[in-house]
Design an enzyme around this catalytic site. Structure first.
Site, PDB file in Angstrom:
ATOM      1  N   GLU A 116      33.268   0.128   3.384  1.00 13.31           N
ATOM      2  CA  GLU A 116      33.733   1.508   3.161  1.00 13.31           C
ATOM      3  C   GLU A 116      33.623   1.921   1.690  1.00 13.31           C
ATOM      4  O   GLU A 116      34.258   2.892   1.272  1.00 13.31           O
ATOM      5  CB  GLU A 116      35.186   1.667   3.621  1.00 13.31           C
ATOM      6  CG  GLU A 116      35.460   1.290   5.065  1.00 13.31           C
ATOM      7  CD  GLU A 116      34.814   2.212   6.097  1.00 13.31           C
ATOM      8  OE1 GLU A 116      34.097   3.155   5.693  1.00 13.31           O
ATOM      9  OE2 GLU A 116      35.010   1.973   7.307  1.00 13.31           O
ATOM     10  N   HIS A 139      42.639   2.144   2.169  1.00  9.72           N
ATOM     11  CA  HIS A 139      42.373   2.448   3.571  1.00  9.72           C
ATOM     12  C   HIS A 139      43.049   1.396   4.430  1.00  9.72           C
ATOM     13  O   HIS A 139      42.975   0.192   4.123  1.00  9.72           O
ATOM     14  CB  HIS A 139      40.863   2.451   3.830  1.00  9.72           C
ATOM     15  CG  HIS A 139      40.513   2.426   5.291  1.00  9.72           C
ATOM     16  ND1 HIS A 139      40.888   3.418   6.157  1.00  9.72           N
ATOM     17  CD2 HIS A 139      39.845   1.503   6.034  1.00  9.72           C
ATOM     18  CE1 HIS A 139      40.453   3.122   7.376  1.00  9.72           C
ATOM     19  NE2 HIS A 139      39.824   1.966   7.334  1.00  9.72           N
ATOM     20  N   HIS A 141      45.044   0.635   8.694  1.00 10.67           N
ATOM     21  CA  HIS A 141      45.139   1.020  10.107  1.00 10.67           C
ATOM     22  C   HIS A 141      46.594   1.014  10.560  1.00 10.67           C
ATOM     23  O   HIS A 141      46.983   0.199  11.402  1.00 10.67           O
ATOM     24  CB  HIS A 141      44.346   0.040  10.982  1.00 10.67           C
ATOM     25  CG  HIS A 141      42.891  -0.097  10.629  1.00 10.67           C
ATOM     26  ND1 HIS A 141      42.122  -1.162  11.055  1.00 10.67           N
ATOM     27  CD2 HIS A 141      42.062   0.687   9.906  1.00 10.67           C
ATOM     28  CE1 HIS A 141      40.870  -1.023  10.603  1.00 10.67           C
ATOM     29  NE2 HIS A 141      40.809   0.091   9.888  1.00 10.67           N
ATOM     30  N   GLU A 169      62.708  13.384   3.577  1.00  7.36           N
ATOM     31  CA  GLU A 169      62.005  13.262   2.297  1.00  7.36           C
ATOM     32  C   GLU A 169      60.478  13.290   2.398  1.00  7.36           C
ATOM     33  O   GLU A 169      59.787  13.207   1.389  1.00  7.36           O
ATOM     34  CB  GLU A 169      62.498  12.019   1.567  1.00  7.36           C
ATOM     35  CG  GLU A 169      63.964  12.240   1.190  1.00  7.36           C
ATOM     36  CD  GLU A 169      64.586  11.172   0.336  1.00  7.36           C
ATOM     37  OE1 GLU A 169      63.859  10.315  -0.173  1.00  7.36           O
ATOM     38  OE2 GLU A 169      65.808  11.210   0.188  1.00  7.36           O
ATOM     39  N   HIS A 210      41.214   5.890  14.091  1.00  8.05           N
ATOM     40  CA  HIS A 210      40.795   4.775  13.230  1.00  8.05           C
ATOM     41  C   HIS A 210      41.906   4.358  12.244  1.00  8.05           C
ATOM     42  O   HIS A 210      42.325   3.209  12.259  1.00  8.05           O
ATOM     43  CB  HIS A 210      39.518   5.149  12.458  1.00  8.05           C
ATOM     44  CG  HIS A 210      38.979   4.044  11.608  1.00  8.05           C
ATOM     45  ND1 HIS A 210      37.651   3.721  11.534  1.00  8.05           N
ATOM     46  CD2 HIS A 210      39.606   3.165  10.769  1.00  8.05           C
ATOM     47  CE1 HIS A 210      37.470   2.696  10.713  1.00  8.05           C
ATOM     48  NE2 HIS A 210      38.649   2.344  10.238  1.00  8.05           N
TER      49      HIS A 210
HETATM   50  P1  13P Z   1      35.568  -3.982   5.722  1.00  7.60           P
HETATM   51  O1  13P Z   1      35.876  -5.371   6.227  1.00  7.60           O
HETATM   52  O2  13P Z   1      34.098  -3.773   5.491  1.00  7.60           O
HETATM   53  O3  13P Z   1      36.410  -3.629   4.515  1.00  7.60           O
HETATM   54  O4  13P Z   1      35.945  -2.959   6.881  1.00  7.60           O
HETATM   55  C1  13P Z   1      37.262  -2.875   7.354  1.00  7.60           C
HETATM   56  C2  13P Z   1      37.595  -1.522   7.883  1.00  7.60           C
HETATM   57  O5  13P Z   1      38.762  -1.195   8.002  1.00  7.60           O
HETATM   58  C3  13P Z   1      36.484  -0.600   8.228  1.00  7.60           C
HETATM   59  O6  13P Z   1      36.936   0.691   8.389  1.00  7.60           O
HETATM   60 ZN    ZN Z   2      39.103   0.812   8.926  1.00  6.56          ZN
END
Ligand code: 13P
Ligand code: ZN
Length: 270
Positions: A116, A139, A141, A169, A210
């Site tokens: 990413e 980033h 999840h 808050e 995602h």
């Molecule tokens: P990477 O292992 O390449 O960082 O990918 C993980 C991920 O969350 C892809 O969206």
């Molecule tokens: Zn991801």
């Protein structure tokens, strides 16, 4: 030369990835982080003239030439960073051509930066224009935010307003709200460009079905930003199916704006 394993930026990456793993947000190799480092600080730990190898990035990051980042490796597990940072992390510098990364440390097993990287570096460029103190793109999840993208409209204003109403808050922590991208193929320049464009108006960008991107001045602040939105999403999922007896009204959100001296995104409160 100081010992790189004692560098605060390595320590912070170890602690943050371990924390995020414990939150249940980063299964397997899920999630990635990049932090813009201070070149002078890095030079206390590494010889900046020693490039281990070069890795093409596949996109143009001319605005970041000469800048140094610590970045999680692709395919690497957040849970393993704490025990082996040199394999799971890398320190890269954007080369003079703007499209090559010079590896200064890490990715010891021959690995490379996260898939990413386009979304990370393009978002850094955007956020630095908005706030020169921005150093982190994260980033992950988060379970509840991700679940919410299946059952809630992805309209950005509505998505944000739902979360603002879940904890008092929230509006103080993310007055700019969240921007939302529909499901897209991840790891591409296209999603990178779309994410960076969304970063012009908010520090949080949800990727439908995602995960989420967050931006901030340091790892703690960026983690806290995502953590707050995730907590609100958890509350939403706990109550969404129940009859609503009470809520936080727009009038009350305006009172919070006044008291905490924050300004909600223009037009997002009635
Ligand atoms: P990477 O292992 O390449 O960082 O990918 C993980 C991920 O969350 C892809 O969206
Ligand atoms: Zn991801």
């Amino acid at each position: 030369m100081k010992d790189i394993f004692t560098a605060p930026f390595v320590e912070e990456m170890k602690n943050t990835t371990a924390n995020m793993y414990r939150m249940g947000w980063d299964e397997r190799n899920g999630g990635n982080i990049s932090v813009l480092l201070d070149n002078d600080e890095v030079s206390e730990y590494l010889d900046l003239n020693h490039v281990i190898r070069t890795i093409p990035t596949g996109f143009d990051a001319t605005a970041l030439i000469g800048k140094i980042f610590i970045v999680t490796g692709t395919g690497k597990y957040f849970k393993n960073v704490i025990d082996d940072p040199e394999t799971n992390l890398g320190i890269i510098r954007i080369a003079e051509d703007g499209t090559t990364a010079e590896l200064l440390w890490g990715y010891k097993d021959g690995g490379k930066f996260t898939s990413e990287l386009p979304a990370h570096l393009m978002s850094h460029i955007t956020r630095l224009e908005v706030n020169p103190n921005n150093r982190v793109i994260m980033h992950t999840h988060p379970t509840n935010l991700l679940a919410m993208t299946y059952v809630h409209t992805l309209d950005e204003r509505e998505f944000t307003r739902t979360l603002w109403r879940m904890c008092t808050e929230c509006i103080v922590v993310f007055p700019d709200g969240l921007n939302v991208l529909p499901w897209m193929v991840c790891g591409t320049n296209e999603i990178g460009e779309a994410t960076a464009e969304k970063m012009t108006t908010a520090r949080l960008v949800v990727w439908g079905q995602h995960g989420i991107y967050g931006a901030g001045a340091d790892l703690d602040e960026t983690f806290g930003l995502i953590e707050t939105a995730e907590k609100a999403a958890e509350l939403y999922l706990k109550i969404a199916h129940l009859p609503r007896v009470n809520t936080i009204s727009d009038e009350q959100l305006h009172l919070l704006e006044d008291h905490f001296k924050v300004k909600a995104r223009e037009g997002w409160l009635d």
